[in-house]
Design a protein around this motif. Structure first.
Motif, PDB file in Angstrom:
ATOM      1  N   VAL A  15       0.769  -0.628   0.008  1.00 10.95           N
ATOM      2  CA  VAL A  15      -0.209   0.029   0.182  1.00 10.95           C
ATOM      3  C   VAL A  15       1.087   1.549  -0.292  1.00 10.95           C
ATOM      4  O   VAL A  15       0.703   2.209  -0.593  1.00 10.95           O
ATOM      5  N   ALA A  16       1.859   1.187   0.724  1.00 10.64           N
ATOM      6  CA  ALA A  16       3.081   2.402   0.830  1.00 10.64           C
ATOM      7  C   ALA A  16       3.709   2.984  -0.287  1.00 10.64           C
ATOM      8  O   ALA A  16       3.993   3.979  -0.887  1.00 10.64           O
ATOM      9  N   LYS A  17       3.813   1.322  -1.201  1.00 11.48           N
ATOM     10  CA  LYS A  17       4.654   1.435  -2.507  1.00 11.48           C
ATOM     11  C   LYS A  17       3.837   1.988  -3.458  1.00 11.48           C
ATOM     12  O   LYS A  17       3.790   3.404  -4.581  1.00 11.48           O
ATOM     13  N   TYR A  18       2.219   1.740  -3.752  1.00 10.63           N
ATOM     14  CA  TYR A  18       1.346   2.573  -4.664  1.00 10.63           C
ATOM     15  C   TYR A  18       1.239   3.819  -4.080  1.00 10.63           C
ATOM     16  O   TYR A  18       0.774   5.023  -4.876  1.00 10.63           O
ATOM     17  N   ASN A  19       0.892   4.227  -2.621  1.00  8.41           N
ATOM     18  CA  ASN A  19       0.264   5.183  -2.432  1.00  8.41           C
ATOM     19  C   ASN A  19       1.753   6.190  -2.618  1.00  8.41           C
ATOM     20  O   ASN A  19       0.778   8.329  -3.394  1.00  8.41           O
ATOM     21  N   ALA A  20       2.591   5.834  -2.626  1.00  5.67           N
ATOM     22  CA  ALA A  20       3.344   7.200  -2.871  1.00  5.67           C
ATOM     23  C   ALA A  20       3.703   7.361  -5.009  1.00  5.67           C
ATOM     24  O   ALA A  20       4.121   8.451  -4.938  1.00  5.67           O
ATOM     25  N   GLY A  70       0.928   7.406  -5.934  1.00  5.70           N
ATOM     26  CA  GLY A  70       0.023   8.414  -6.092  1.00  5.70           C
ATOM     27  C   GLY A  70      -1.462   7.413  -6.498  1.00  5.70           C
ATOM     28  O   GLY A  70      -2.972   8.168  -7.385  1.00  5.70           O
ATOM     29  N   GLU A  71      -1.704   5.773  -6.753  1.00  2.00           N
ATOM     30  CA  GLU A  71      -2.420   5.128  -6.965  1.00  2.00           C
ATOM     31  C   GLU A  71      -3.505   4.540  -6.155  1.00  2.00           C
ATOM     32  O   GLU A  71      -2.468   3.550  -5.426  1.00  2.00           O
ATOM     33  N   TYR A  72      -3.841   5.056  -4.939  1.00  2.91           N
ATOM     34  CA  TYR A  72      -4.402   4.703  -4.440  1.00  2.91           C
ATOM     35  C   TYR A  72      -5.530   3.949  -4.583  1.00  2.91           C
ATOM     36  O   TYR A  72      -5.435   3.382  -3.440  1.00  2.91           O
ATOM     37  N   ALA A  73      -5.708   3.485  -5.727  1.00  8.62           N
ATOM     38  CA  ALA A  73      -7.601   2.478  -5.909  1.00  8.62           C
ATOM     39  C   ALA A  73      -6.402   1.005  -5.969  1.00  8.62           C
ATOM     40  O   ALA A  73      -7.214   0.522  -5.544  1.00  8.62           O
ATOM     41  N   VAL A  74      -5.169   1.356  -6.315  1.00 11.12           N
ATOM     42  CA  VAL A  74      -4.936   0.035  -6.597  1.00 11.12           C
ATOM     43  C   VAL A  74      -4.112  -0.380  -4.853  1.00 11.12           C
ATOM     44  O   VAL A  74      -4.654  -2.327  -4.813  1.00 11.12           O
ATOM     45  N   GLY A  75      -4.088   0.016  -3.711  1.00 15.30           N
ATOM     46  CA  GLY A  75      -4.286  -0.487  -2.511  1.00 15.30           C
ATOM     47  C   GLY A  75      -5.777  -0.988  -2.044  1.00 15.30           C
ATOM     48  O   GLY A  75      -5.927  -1.523  -1.291  1.00 15.30           O
ATOM     49  N   ARG A  76      -6.235   0.190  -2.396  1.00 16.00           N
ATOM     50  CA  ARG A  76      -7.752  -0.404  -1.778  1.00 16.00           C
ATOM     51  C   ARG A  76      -8.393  -1.238  -2.812  1.00 16.00           C
ATOM     52  O   ARG A  76      -9.198  -2.272  -1.842  1.00 16.00           O
ATOM     53  N   LYS A  77      -7.951  -1.498  -4.199  1.00 13.78           N
ATOM     54  CA  LYS A  77      -8.360  -2.536  -4.590  1.00 13.78           C
ATOM     55  C   LYS A  77      -7.930  -3.751  -3.700  1.00 13.78           C
ATOM     56  O   LYS A  77      -8.711  -5.367  -3.319  1.00 13.78           O
ATOM     57  N   LEU A  78      -6.805  -3.862  -3.380  1.00 15.10           N
ATOM     58  CA  LEU A  78      -6.141  -5.224  -2.883  1.00 15.10           C
ATOM     59  C   LEU A  78      -6.978  -5.871  -1.354  1.00 15.10           C
ATOM     60  O   LEU A  78      -7.232  -6.910  -0.789  1.00 15.10           O
ATOM     61  N   PHE A  79      -7.040  -4.284  -0.471  1.00 16.26           N
ATOM     62  CA  PHE A  79      -7.943  -4.159   0.267  1.00 16.26           C
ATOM     63  C   PHE A  79      -9.373  -5.057  -0.087  1.00 16.26           C
ATOM     64  O   PHE A  79      -9.464  -5.914   0.953  1.00 16.26           O
ATOM     65  N   GLU A  80     -10.392  -4.898  -0.685  1.00 14.85           N
ATOM     66  CA  GLU A  80     -11.408  -4.790  -1.115  1.00 14.85           C
ATOM     67  C   GLU A  80     -11.634  -6.156  -1.393  1.00 14.85           C
ATOM     68  O   GLU A  80     -12.078  -6.960  -0.576  1.00 14.85           O
ATOM     69  N   SER A  81     -10.689  -6.439  -2.094  1.00 12.31           N
ATOM     70  CA  SER A  81     -10.627  -7.979  -2.542  1.00 12.31           C
ATOM     71  C   SER A  81      -9.844  -8.987  -1.320  1.00 12.31           C
ATOM     72  O   SER A  81     -10.685  -9.833  -1.712  1.00 12.31           O
ATOM     73  N   GLY A  82      -8.820  -8.651  -0.296  1.00 12.41           N
ATOM     74  CA  GLY A  82      -8.280  -9.080   0.153  1.00 12.41           C
ATOM     75  C   GLY A  82      -9.291  -9.534   1.412  1.00 12.41           C
ATOM     76  O   GLY A  82      -9.034 -10.561   2.705  1.00 12.41           O
ATOM     77  N   GLN A  83      -9.843  -8.664   1.714  1.00  9.66           N
ATOM     78  CA  GLN A  83     -10.800  -9.383   2.894  1.00  9.66           C
ATOM     79  C   GLN A  83     -11.850 -10.765   2.397  1.00  9.66           C
ATOM     80  O   GLN A  83     -11.579 -10.796   3.497  1.00  9.66           O
ATOM     81  N   PHE A 134      -6.302  -5.809   7.823  1.00 13.28           N
ATOM     82  CA  PHE A 134      -7.324  -4.119   8.324  1.00 13.28           C
ATOM     83  C   PHE A 134      -5.775  -3.959   8.614  1.00 13.28           C
ATOM     84  O   PHE A 134      -5.593  -2.305   8.419  1.00 13.28           O
ATOM     85  N   ARG A 135      -4.959  -4.317  10.246  1.00 13.19           N
ATOM     86  CA  ARG A 135      -3.835  -3.285  10.244  1.00 13.19           C
ATOM     87  C   ARG A 135      -2.511  -3.342   9.722  1.00 13.19           C
ATOM     88  O   ARG A 135      -2.195  -2.215   9.267  1.00 13.19           O
ATOM     89  N   GLY A 136      -2.363  -4.240   8.545  1.00 11.12           N
ATOM     90  CA  GLY A 136      -2.088  -3.880   7.416  1.00 11.12           C
ATOM     91  C   GLY A 136      -2.230  -2.509   6.396  1.00 11.12           C
ATOM     92  O   GLY A 136      -0.944  -2.063   5.747  1.00 11.12           O
ATOM     93  N   PHE A 137      -3.010  -2.403   6.443  1.00  7.83           N
ATOM     94  CA  PHE A 137      -4.305  -1.407   5.043  1.00  7.83           C
ATOM     95  C   PHE A 137      -4.120  -0.227   5.887  1.00  7.83           C
ATOM     96  O   PHE A 137      -3.109   1.256   5.542  1.00  7.83           O
ATOM     97  N   PHE A 138      -3.915  -0.275   7.041  1.00 11.54           N
ATOM     98  CA  PHE A 138      -3.577   0.800   8.427  1.00 11.54           C
ATOM     99  C   PHE A 138      -2.812   1.610   8.513  1.00 11.54           C
ATOM    100  O   PHE A 138      -2.219   2.854   7.538  1.00 11.54           O
ATOM    101  N   GLN A 139      -1.590   0.278   8.583  1.00 12.66           N
ATOM    102  CA  GLN A 139      -0.270   0.825   8.238  1.00 12.66           C
ATOM    103  C   GLN A 139       0.990   1.432   7.489  1.00 12.66           C
ATOM    104  O   GLN A 139       1.629   2.494   6.880  1.00 12.66           O
ATOM    105  N   GLY A 140       0.124   0.615   5.932  1.00 12.83           N
ATOM    106  CA  GLY A 140       0.290   1.700   4.312  1.00 12.83           C
ATOM    107  C   GLY A 140       0.027   2.829   4.047  1.00 12.83           C
ATOM    108  O   GLY A 140       1.035   3.598   3.669  1.00 12.83           O
ATOM    109  N   ASN A 141      -1.043   2.893   5.252  1.00 14.87           N
ATOM    110  CA  ASN A 141      -1.497   4.561   4.535  1.00 14.87           C
ATOM    111  C   ASN A 141      -1.340   5.670   6.024  1.00 14.87           C
ATOM    112  O   ASN A 141      -1.549   6.262   6.374  1.00 14.87           O
ATOM    113  N   GLU A 142       0.211   4.835   6.693  1.00 18.01           N
ATOM    114  CA  GLU A 142       0.845   5.347   8.180  1.00 18.01           C
ATOM    115  C   GLU A 142       0.198   6.284   8.997  1.00 18.01           C
ATOM    116  O   GLU A 142       0.454   7.108   9.818  1.00 18.01           O
TER     117      GLU A 142
END
Length: 535
Positions: free
Chosen positions: A68-73, A75-88, A143-151
């Motif tokens: 998540v941190a990699k793709y947020n850096a 500016g591709e916030y949708a990629v991390g969100r895509k992982l989160f929603e599918s990953g659940q 959940f924890r990984g997604f929050f940490q990736g968003n600092e």
């Protein structure tokens, strides 16, 4: 950004340390409630659970955070969100699969443990009781990984602490009520106690869902700012996550796998030498009570492992070899400077230390005395594995761990037959030693680092620790002759007197020999002046 990073790391570290300390100290009242044989039954169930949970979740928070941190850096916030929603959905299925696998394999696991105090059906009941937690824990990890990736480190820290508190309260209250109010069996009490893992997981997940609801507005706003220039398939996303998480999985599995070897072979070996009557009690000491105590110094290694990867990665990639070598030397020597006296003191004061937590018990003291020094090997494995990740050679962690595990498997039964309970500790130590030597060779092969200076300074630290050990042992013997060895309060008083004396002796000798300055640099001069130890 820097202050935000420091604040986040501080919050996460405090949460981890507090959670770990709760996990260490609950054993004191728990031991009082259920006794040594109850502790053994707890160990029979919890060791396989730890392995299942490590396979299902270990590495997921760090891997997701990194992704998540990699793709947020970018500016591709949708990629991390895509992982989160599918990953659940994936994590929920993973949790259910792990639960079903453990639940239905429980009879097989129970049958090969060869416990002497409990039937296969009784051990199966307790293993199945703890397996329910597997349903929820993978979702927590995502959940924890997604929050940490968003600092955002607060959700992880708070949820870990709340989960631990709820688990321990439910465990202690449940076991006490079953045994002392309902006059139930120890097996029922242990079933309730281990089921606390599921109750704690519910509490932790509730906290994370509360944070998600609270911060969803901010995360949705970031989603609207996404560049959407990167088109990455779910297959590619999960492949990247798996590659990130594998090293963390194997490092997290190290201790549980070594314990599992004991779970499967210890009773058989002890029975073969005529120690059938004490085997379950001895197993409880080995895999639960003494093991909890030796993990106290391991918090140092955890902190070092978390902090070393970014700096080592940077200096290695930039080929700043002088800085790289300096970082590794400082890491090793500070770790060993602190751990050597800690484990030496724990070993020579094993009678008082074990007595402070669980009451005086000769077998417990004996096991702790030989187990404490092995803590250095646990720590060195964690740190060398972290360095290997920093230099992008984490694949060799699998090789070193499996080789060490093979050594443990090969030597465990012969050494137990020779040295009884302590033989299992010796086999663990030799297994980790082999794994560390492989890690150090890999580090040397790919980066040229030689730990000669660290070895020389560690030998001096060992010499000073030996002098400290003589002083505190003599003092402890005097106190034992005066106070006796009856009751936890006496043990605590002996520790309160001897441990500060040991710290003072080690500190002063380290300063006088120049070791303190060699390890910590010129900053020690100002510290000495404050204590008026320097003119």
């Amino acid at each position: 950004m820097s202050s935000k990073l420091i604040r986040g790391t501080f919050i996460l570290t405090i949460g981890m340390v507090f959670s770990k300390m709760l996990g260490l100290f609950y054993v004191i009242p728990f031991n009082k409630i259920v006794g040594t044989e109850g502790i053994a039954l707890y160990g029979f169930a919890y060791t396989p659970y730890t392995i299942f949970i490590s396979i299902a979740t270990a590495g997921v928070p760090m891997a997701v955070a990194k992704f998540v941190a990699k793709y947020n850096a970018l500016g591709e916030y949708a990629v991390g969100r895509k992982l989160f929603e599918s990953g659940q959905k994936v994590m929920m299925m993973t949790g259910i699969f792990a639960f079903v696998l453990m639940y239905f394999s429980a009879p097989g696991l129970a049958s090969i443990m060869e416990t002497q105090s409990y039937s296969v059906e009784e051990v199966t009941t307790v293993i199945r009781a703890v397996s329910f937690a597997l349903i929820l824990v993978p979702s927590q990890s995502l959940f924890r990984g997604f929050f940490q990736g968003n600092e955002s480190m607060g959700p992880t820290a708070v949820s870990q602490v709340i989960e631990q508190i709820v688990r321990i309260v439910f465990m202690l209250a449940g076991a006490y009520i079953v045994l002392n109010v309902l006059n139930g069996s120890i097996v029922t009490a242990m079933g309730v106690a281990v089921f606390s893992a599921f109750v704690g997981a519910i509490a932790g997940l509730v906290v994370l869902l509360w944070y998600w609801r609270k911060r969803k507005g901010h995360l949705d706003a970031l989603l609207l700012e996404s560049k959407n220039e990167v088109d990455i398939s779910m297959g590619a996303i999960y492949k990247e996550i798996v590659l990130y998480s594998i090293p963390f999985i194997f490092v997290g599995l190290a201790m549980p796998l070594f314990q599992m070897v004991d779970t499967l072979t210890f009773n058989r070996a002890m029975v073969s030498i005529g120690l059938k009557e004490i085997t379950d009690t001895a197993f409880g000491v080995l895999n639960v009570t003494a093991q909890k105590l030796v993990l106290i110094p391991m918090t140092l290694a955890t902190a070092f492992s978390l902090s070393i990867v970014p700096s080592v990665t940077k200096s290695f990639v930039e080929k700043k070899w002088t800085l790289y070598n300096q970082q590794l030397t400082e890491t090793f020597q500070v770790l060993l400077f602190l751990l050597i006296p800690a484990v030496t003191g724990m070993s020579v004061l094993a009678d008082s230390v074990y007595g402070s937590f669980y009451g005086f018990f000769e077998l417990g003291s004996s096991v702790l005395a030989v187990y404490a020094p092995v803590t250095i090997l646990f720590a060195m494995f964690s740190v060398t594995a972290a360095i290997m990740q920093g230099i992008n050679q984490q694949r060799f962690t699998v090789l070193s761990l499996l080789t060490g595990l093979l050594v443990k498997l090969s030597l465990n039964i012969p050494l137990i037959r020779m040295f009884e309970t302590n033989g299992a500790v010796y086999a663990t130590g030799l297994g980790f030693l082999v794994a560390i030597l492989i890690n150090l060779y890999i580090i040397y092969y790919f980066s040229g680092y030689k730990p000669g200076l660290v070895l020389r300074r560690s030998m001096l630290a060992l010499l000073i620790a030996a002098v400290m050990a003589i002083v505190v042992k003599l003092l402890d013997n005097l106190l034992a002759g005066w106070m006796g060895s009856d009751g936890q309060l006496i043990a605590v008083l002996r520790c309160v007197i001897t441990i500060p004396v040991g710290i003072l002796v080690y500190f002063l000798l380290s300063y006088k020999t120049g070791l303190l300055r060699a390890v910590f640099g010129e900053k020690t001069d100002a510290l000495m002046r404050k204590f008026r130890l320097k003119k």
